[in-house]
Design a protein around this motif. Structure first.
Motif, PDB file in Angstrom:
ATOM      1  N   THR A  54       0.828  -1.200   0.000  1.00 49.57           N
ATOM      2  CA  THR A  54       0.000   0.000   0.000  1.00 49.57           C
ATOM      3  C   THR A  54       0.865   1.253   0.000  1.00 49.57           C
ATOM      4  OG1 THR A  54      -1.739  -1.179   1.188  1.00 49.57           O
ATOM      5  CG2 THR A  54      -1.836   1.213   1.237  1.00 49.57           C
ATOM      6  N   TYR A  55       1.907   1.285   0.854  1.00 53.46           N
ATOM      7  CA  TYR A  55       2.789   2.440   0.893  1.00 53.46           C
ATOM      8  C   TYR A  55       3.533   2.611  -0.426  1.00 53.46           C
ATOM      9  CZ  TYR A  55       2.025   3.051   5.902  1.00 53.46           C
ATOM     10  OH  TYR A  55       1.469   3.284   7.117  1.00 53.46           O
ATOM     11  N   LYS A  56       3.942   1.491  -1.034  1.00 59.42           N
ATOM     12  CA  LYS A  56       4.637   1.551  -2.320  1.00 59.42           C
ATOM     13  C   LYS A  56       3.700   2.132  -3.382  1.00 59.42           C
ATOM     14  CE  LYS A  56       6.996  -1.270  -5.728  1.00 59.42           C
ATOM     15  NZ  LYS A  56       7.248  -2.618  -6.207  1.00 59.42           N
ATOM     16  N   GLU A  57       2.455   1.636  -3.412  1.00 61.94           N
ATOM     17  CA  GLU A  57       1.484   2.152  -4.382  1.00 61.94           C
ATOM     18  C   GLU A  57       1.215   3.635  -4.145  1.00 61.94           C
ATOM     19  OE1 GLU A  57      -1.808  -0.453  -3.709  1.00 61.94           O
ATOM     20  OE2 GLU A  57      -1.050  -1.995  -5.082  1.00 61.94           O
ATOM     21  N   LYS A  58       1.099   4.021  -2.880  1.00 60.84           N
ATOM     22  CA  LYS A  58       0.864   5.423  -2.544  1.00 60.84           C
ATOM     23  C   LYS A  58       2.039   6.276  -3.024  1.00 60.84           C
ATOM     24  CE  LYS A  58      -0.055   8.479   1.361  1.00 60.84           C
ATOM     25  NZ  LYS A  58      -0.161   8.598   2.800  1.00 60.84           N
ATOM     26  N   HIS A  59       3.245   5.804  -2.806  1.00 58.71           N
ATOM     27  CA  HIS A  59       4.432   6.533  -3.251  1.00 58.71           C
ATOM     28  C   HIS A  59       4.435   6.666  -4.776  1.00 58.71           C
ATOM     29  CE1 HIS A  59       8.570   7.865  -3.587  1.00 58.71           C
ATOM     30  NE2 HIS A  59       8.785   6.887  -4.448  1.00 58.71           N
ATOM     31  N   GLU A  60       4.137   5.549  -5.457  1.00 57.01           N
ATOM     32  CA  GLU A  60       4.105   5.563  -6.923  1.00 57.01           C
ATOM     33  C   GLU A  60       3.040   6.533  -7.443  1.00 57.01           C
ATOM     34  OE1 GLU A  60       3.548   1.451  -7.867  1.00 57.01           O
ATOM     35  OE2 GLU A  60       5.670   0.966  -7.577  1.00 57.01           O
ATOM     36  N   ARG A  61       1.872   6.563  -6.783  1.00 57.70           N
ATOM     37  CA  ARG A  61       0.831   7.522  -7.195  1.00 57.70           C
ATOM     38  C   ARG A  61       1.295   8.952  -6.987  1.00 57.70           C
ATOM     39  NH1 ARG A  61      -2.731   3.849  -4.565  1.00 57.70           N
ATOM     40  NH2 ARG A  61      -2.774   5.216  -2.758  1.00 57.70           N
ATOM     41  N   VAL A  64       4.393  10.053  -7.031  1.00 58.72           N
ATOM     42  CA  VAL A  64       5.378  10.361  -8.074  1.00 58.72           C
ATOM     43  C   VAL A  64       4.665  10.650  -9.391  1.00 58.72           C
ATOM     44  CG1 VAL A  64       7.239   9.350  -9.475  1.00 58.72           C
ATOM     45  CG2 VAL A  64       7.257   9.058  -6.987  1.00 58.72           C
ATOM     46  N   LYS A  65       3.670   9.829  -9.722  1.00 57.02           N
ATOM     47  CA  LYS A  65       2.915  10.030 -10.974  1.00 57.02           C
ATOM     48  C   LYS A  65       2.180  11.372 -10.957  1.00 57.02           C
ATOM     49  CE  LYS A  65       1.476   8.554 -14.939  1.00 57.02           C
ATOM     50  NZ  LYS A  65       2.404   8.442 -16.060  1.00 57.02           N
ATOM     51  N   ILE A  66       1.606  11.738  -9.820  1.00 56.90           N
ATOM     52  CA  ILE A  66       0.904  13.021  -9.699  1.00 56.90           C
ATOM     53  C   ILE A  66       1.877  14.172  -9.922  1.00 56.90           C
ATOM     54  CG2 ILE A  66      -0.212  14.578  -8.036  1.00 56.90           C
ATOM     55  CD1 ILE A  66      -1.656  12.058  -6.927  1.00 56.90           C
ATOM     56  N   LYS A  67       3.069  14.084  -9.333  1.00 61.97           N
ATOM     57  CA  LYS A  67       4.077  15.126  -9.533  1.00 61.97           C
ATOM     58  C   LYS A  67       4.461  15.234 -11.001  1.00 61.97           C
ATOM     59  CE  LYS A  67       6.249  15.092  -4.985  1.00 61.97           C
ATOM     60  NZ  LYS A  67       7.474  14.786  -4.225  1.00 61.97           N
ATOM     61  N   GLU A  68       4.653  14.084 -11.662  1.00 58.56           N
ATOM     62  CA  GLU A  68       4.996  14.084 -13.089  1.00 58.56           C
ATOM     63  C   GLU A  68       3.891  14.733 -13.915  1.00 58.56           C
ATOM     64  OE1 GLU A  68       5.650   9.989 -14.046  1.00 58.56           O
ATOM     65  OE2 GLU A  68       7.616   9.919 -13.066  1.00 58.56           O
ATOM     66  N   LEU A  69       2.631  14.366 -13.609  1.00 58.72           N
ATOM     67  CA  LEU A  69       1.508  14.918 -14.363  1.00 58.72           C
ATOM     68  C   LEU A  69       1.352  16.421 -14.126  1.00 58.72           C
ATOM     69  CD1 LEU A  69      -1.105  12.061 -13.937  1.00 58.72           C
ATOM     70  CD2 LEU A  69       0.137  12.672 -16.019  1.00 58.72           C
ATOM     71  N   LYS A  70       1.584  16.872 -12.892  1.00 64.07           N
ATOM     72  CA  LYS A  70       1.519  18.308 -12.608  1.00 64.07           C
ATOM     73  C   LYS A  70       2.594  19.062 -13.378  1.00 64.07           C
ATOM     74  CE  LYS A  70      -0.599  18.350  -8.020  1.00 64.07           C
ATOM     75  NZ  LYS A  70      -0.400  18.661  -6.590  1.00 64.07           N
ATOM     76  N   ALA A  71       3.808  18.500 -13.411  1.00 63.52           N
ATOM     77  CA  ALA A  71       4.900  19.141 -14.153  1.00 63.52           C
ATOM     78  C   ALA A  71       4.569  19.184 -15.644  1.00 63.52           C
ATOM     79  CB  ALA A  71       6.209  18.384 -13.911  1.00 63.52           C
ATOM     80  N   GLU A  72       4.019  18.077 -16.175  1.00 60.66           N
ATOM     81  CA  GLU A  72       3.637  18.042 -17.584  1.00 60.66           C
ATOM     82  C   GLU A  72       2.518  19.041 -17.870  1.00 60.66           C
ATOM     83  OE1 GLU A  72       2.050  14.852 -20.934  1.00 60.66           O
ATOM     84  OE2 GLU A  72       2.787  14.123 -19.000  1.00 60.66           O
ATOM     85  N   ASN A  73       1.573  19.163 -16.952  1.00 61.28           N
ATOM     86  CA  ASN A  73       0.467  20.107 -17.100  1.00 61.28           C
ATOM     87  C   ASN A  73       1.001  21.548 -17.161  1.00 61.28           C
ATOM     88  OD1 ASN A  73      -2.148  21.061 -17.277  1.00 61.28           O
ATOM     89  ND2 ASN A  73      -2.479  21.018 -15.069  1.00 61.28           N
ATOM     90  N   ILE A  74       1.916  21.878 -16.266  1.00 60.13           N
ATOM     91  CA  ILE A  74       2.506  23.230 -16.253  1.00 60.13           C
ATOM     92  C   ILE A  74       3.242  23.485 -17.561  1.00 60.13           C
ATOM     93  CG2 ILE A  74       4.304  24.637 -15.172  1.00 60.13           C
ATOM     94  CD1 ILE A  74       3.452  23.349 -12.476  1.00 60.13           C
ATOM     95  N   LYS A  75       3.992  22.497 -18.037  1.00 59.11           N
ATOM     96  CA  LYS A  75       4.732  22.638 -19.295  1.00 59.11           C
ATOM     97  C   LYS A  75       3.766  22.888 -20.459  1.00 59.11           C
ATOM     98  CE  LYS A  75       7.685  19.999 -22.379  1.00 59.11           C
ATOM     99  NZ  LYS A  75       8.118  18.648 -22.705  1.00 59.11           N
ATOM    100  N   LEU A  76       2.667  22.110 -20.501  1.00 61.08           N
ATOM    101  CA  LEU A  76       1.687  22.280 -21.588  1.00 61.08           C
ATOM    102  C   LEU A  76       1.000  23.640 -21.508  1.00 61.08           C
ATOM    103  CD1 LEU A  76       0.108  18.716 -21.713  1.00 61.08           C
ATOM    104  CD2 LEU A  76       1.631  19.750 -23.406  1.00 61.08           C
ATOM    105  N   GLN A  77       0.690  24.084 -20.284  1.00 60.21           N
ATOM    106  CA  GLN A  77       0.081  25.413 -20.138  1.00 60.21           C
ATOM    107  C   GLN A  77       1.031  26.507 -20.621  1.00 60.21           C
ATOM    108  OE1 GLN A  77      -1.065  25.586 -16.011  1.00 60.21           O
ATOM    109  NE2 GLN A  77      -3.092  24.721 -16.407  1.00 60.21           N
ATOM    110  N   ASP A  78       2.308  26.359 -20.306  1.00 58.57           N
ATOM    111  CA  ASP A  78       3.299  27.324 -20.779  1.00 58.57           C
ATOM    112  C   ASP A  78       3.382  27.317 -22.301  1.00 58.57           C
ATOM    113  OD1 ASP A  78       3.853  28.049 -18.183  1.00 58.57           O
ATOM    114  OD2 ASP A  78       5.712  26.859 -18.049  1.00 58.57           O
ATOM    115  N   GLU A  79       3.352  26.127 -22.905  1.00 56.16           N
ATOM    116  CA  GLU A  79       3.395  26.031 -24.365  1.00 56.16           C
ATOM    117  C   GLU A  79       2.164  26.668 -24.994  1.00 56.16           C
ATOM    118  OE1 GLU A  79       3.986  21.956 -25.489  1.00 56.16           O
ATOM    119  OE2 GLU A  79       5.966  21.856 -24.549  1.00 56.16           O
TER     120      GLU A  79
END
Length: 111
Positions: free
Chosen positions: A64-71, A73-88
């Motif tokens: 459960t903790y591993k899955e939570k950590h992975e989620r 990390v994925k949320i951080k990646e998606l937020k960074a990608e979202n910011i990049k797309l908004q900037d573009e």
């Protein structure tokens, strides 16, 4: 039994009664000791079962903790990608091609 007869052969009644009392007490102690061992065995089985259950719970928690950590990390990646797309998108809106395209695609007003 024969062994008991051989042992008690030369005893007077007081000695015989004392001997029988000792044998009976020893037998009672043996029974009591056997019950204690049986109870100890049962407790050990329950303890092992408890440890096994705890181990299983810890494994599930680890997953459960591993899955939570992975989620996370994925949320951080998606937020960074979202910011990049908004900037573009903002960069495109501020470009000359975008401005020309928005002028050319505006509907004409009837006047």
């Amino acid at each position: 039994p024969l062994e008991q007869q051989l042992i008690t052969e030369g005893l007077d009644s007081l000695e015989y009664n004392y001997f029988m009392l000792c044998i009976n007490d020893e037998f009672k102690l043996y029974e009591k000791l056997q019950r204690v061992y049986d109870e100890k065995s049962l407790i050990n089985q329950k303890l092992k079962q408890t440890y096994d259950e705890k181990s299983l719970i810890n494994k599930k928690l680890k997953i459960t903790y591993k899955e939570k950590h992975e989620r996370g990390v994925k949320i951080k990646e998606l937020k960074a990608e979202n910011i990049k797309l908004q900037d573009e998108i903002e960069d495109m809106k501020n470009s000359m091609v975008w401005k020309i395209g928005s002028i050319l695609t505006k509907p004409f007003k009837k006047g």
